[in-house]
Every structure is written in structure tokens, then in C-alpha cells.
Design an enzyme around this catalytic site. Structure first.
Site, PDB file in Angstrom:
ATOM      1  CE1 TYR A  77      -2.745  -3.262   0.429  1.00 33.22           C
ATOM      2  CE2 TYR A  77      -3.068  -2.776   2.880  1.00 33.22           C
ATOM      3  CZ  TYR A  77      -3.414  -3.510   1.791  1.00 33.22           C
ATOM      4  OH  TYR A  77      -4.152  -4.652   1.689  1.00 33.22           O
ATOM      5  CB  SER A 173      -2.606 -12.520   2.535  1.00 30.39           C
ATOM      6  OG  SER A 173      -3.743 -11.720   1.885  1.00 30.39           O
ATOM      7  N   PRO A 223     -14.615  -6.896   1.427  1.00 35.55           N
ATOM      8  CG  PRO A 223     -14.933  -5.678   3.382  1.00 35.55           C
ATOM      9  CD  PRO A 223     -13.802  -6.236   2.288  1.00 35.55           C
TER      10      PRO A 223
END
Length: 320
Positions: A77, A173, A223
Site C-alpha cells: 500500500y 494471505s 468485503p
């Protein structure tokens, strides 16, 4: 997967958003609230256009002020920028009440290709600690598997970091079930973060059973399905979500219409109802929606106030 426990003590970062239950992350001693913050839009200039660092700082502050304790970040990020911004913000807060999750795998010395080599992972932990300006990271993930490092060796490297007190819980992940099993050969994986939403439910069949049997928590990313599950799109927006057929997209919009009816009953938004569904789901430990501006964080935090009935939970489950 992990567990959700109703207790009488709360985080007190902000009274009106006290959490009414904590989640234990796998076999570790890390506990957190069921709603976190995904921070790919905090400093993630390589991922999103038009981001402003001041907005990213405001987003993190809003989350902490709203009683959201878990901040989910990664080297990728902003190539460390997100971690740096978070590191600056947390200096003004009680570190013991904040759960920081970070991730590494992309190797800046090899075109950002995944690298799970033990030496690389240990170096990545040290560099993340420096950027975050903290003595420990609560959850550290291998962000992506590479195609050469034995996964148990990679996890063992993180286990050594855990023993040294640099990290508190071990995660993986974007790992398949077989890769998760290999990584967990010595029972050291605490949490898996993979793609999952009400419109992307493969994980339910592929990994949930194994995670539950092995006391491994599950945290879904994306999500809200890139905004699709917020309710702000209509049937004319199908071209923005090309992964779905026209028929599938139309069905999702119809289902969201029913969710809107439930939301109206709770005086909530569609996004808040969707987040409340994840929070109520025992197979999901923490849900980590992202945000570009603090107002989105404040809105997401109100999902903690929504208590779905069993019938409403089941109806949403069956709608998608």
C-alpha cells in the site's frame, strides 16, 4: 474461526462506539473488535488515483476515534507509505489498544514479485516496524505465496519473529487450501486473509472447514466488493462490474433491493447491513472495509450498532 465472545469490558476509544465483543485471533493472544479498517487507500498511491495523504491520516484517526481498533496495512500500500502514515498517527494514541496488521511478500529488488524467503520476511518485519514506528506488529502476514519457498519454512521464519516479540500473530494471505495446509504444517498459522464477500463466496467451500478445524481465524478483504455491496449502483452499472454476467449482476441488484428494505427497518444503510452480516457471521473474525475519507469510516462504524435478527441474517445469506 477465532471466536466471538460477548464480554462486559470494552475498548473506550470512543464511548458511543464501544465494542460489545472481542475476537481472538487464532491461537495467539491477540484480541480485537470485529470491525477493522483496510488501509489500501491510506497512502496507496500506487493502487488508487487521486489519494491525498491528509485524507489518509484523517481516515486512520477517524477509525481510532470511532472505536475501530484493527488497522490492516501492507508494504504494497504505497510501497511503505501506508505504514508510515499509520506510524505517525498512532503516536498520539494508546498503542496497547490498537491492533496493527501488516503484510509483505512483494520484493522491491525483483520487480515486486512475491518472495517468501525467510531472510526476506525477517528483513520485511524489521523494515515494517521502522515505518510503523512501533516495537511490535500484532499480526504479520505473508501477503502472497511465491512459487519456490516451502511454506512451512516461511512460517517458521515468522515464528522466530514472534518468539523475539516483534510480531504477535502469524498470517498468510491469498493462499490456496493446499498452501495454507503446507504453511500450517507445524500448527503456527493464526489467521488467513483472503478475498471473500457475499458475491464472492468460494472460500466457504474451499477453506472454511479447514480453518475452523485448526483454530485459524478468517479475515476477508474486499468485503463490499469494490463498492457493489454498498447499494449505490443500479442495473445500468453492469459494465463497471464485468466479472459478473448481465444476469448475475441483475440478480445482485435485486438482492440488494431486499437488503435495502432490511436497512430501512434498522434506519441503516445497505453497506451497514452488509457489514453487520459479516460481524454476526461466526466464520468471519474481523471485517476490514476500506475508506478514502473519514466520513466513510464513521458510516461503517455504525454497523456495530446494527443487530440483525436470526431471520434477517438467514435471509441475507440466502439472497446471494
Amino acid at each position: 474461526m477465532g471466536w466471538k465472545l460477548f464480554i462486559s469490558t470494552h475498548f473506550d476509544l470512543k464511548e458511543e462506539f464501544q465494542l460489545d465483543h472481542l475476537v481472538k485471533i487464532g491461537k495467539s493472544d491477540v484480541t480485537t473488535g470485529p470491525l477493522g479498517l483496510g488501509t489500501n487507500k491510506v497512502g496507496g498511491h500506487n493502487l488508487f488515483d487521486g489519494l491525498k495523504d491528509e485524507n489518509g491520516v484523517a481516515v486512520v484517526k477517524a477509525a481510532l476515534n470511532d472505536g475501530i481498533s484493527l488497522l490492516d496495512t501492507a508494504f504494497m500500500y504505497g510501497l511503505g507509505k501506508s505504514e508510515e502514515l499509520i506510524g505517525d498517527v498512532i503516536q498520539d494514541y494508546d498503542r496497547s489498544k490498537i491492533v496493527i496488521a501488516s503484510k509483505a511478500a512483494q520484493d522491491p529488488n525483483n520487480d515486486l514479485k512475491p518472495n517468501n524467503d525467510p531472510k526476506f520476511l525477517k528483513k520485511s518485519v524489521d523494515e515494517a516496524l521502522e515505518r510503523l514506528n512501533t516495537d511490535y506488529i500484532d499480526i504479520f502476514y505473508i501477503h502472497f505465496p511465491d512459487d519456490r519457498t516451502p511454506k512451512a519454512e516461511a512460517v517458521n521464519a515468522l515464528a522466530e519473529e514472534k518468539k523475539a516479540g516483534k510480531i504477535r500473530a502469524i498470517g498468510v494471505s491469498n493462499f490456496s487450501l493446499d498452501q495454507i495446509k503446507e504453511a500450517n504444517a507445524d500448527g503456527q498459522v493464526d489467521v488467513v486473509e483472503n478475498h471473500y464477500s457475499l458475491v464472492h463466496r468460494q472460500a466457504e467451500k474451499e477453506v472454511f472447514s479447514y480453518l475452523k478445524d485448526n483454530n485459524i481465524s478468517f479475515i476477508p478483504y474486499l468485503p463490499l466488493a469494490m463498492g457493489l455491496l454498498t447499494g449505490k449502483y443500479g442495473k445500468n452499472d453492469a459494465s463497471k462490474f464485468s466479472k459478473f454476467s448481465a444476469e448475475e449482476f441483475s440478480g445482485i441488484i435485486d438482492s440488494l433491493g431486499r437488503v435495502k428494505t432490511i436497512a430501512d427497518k434498522h434506519q441503516a444503510t445497505v453497506a451497514q447491513i452488509i457489514l453487520a452480516w459479516y460481524i454476526a457471521n461466526p466464520d468471519i473474525s474481523v471485517v476490514i472495509p476500506g475508506a478514502r475519507i473519514p466520513e466513510q469510516v464513521d458510516s461503517n462504524a455504525k454497523a456495530l450498532d446494527v443487530k440483525l435478527s436470526e431471520a434477517e441474517f438467514d435471509e441475507i445469506d440466502q439472497l446471494f
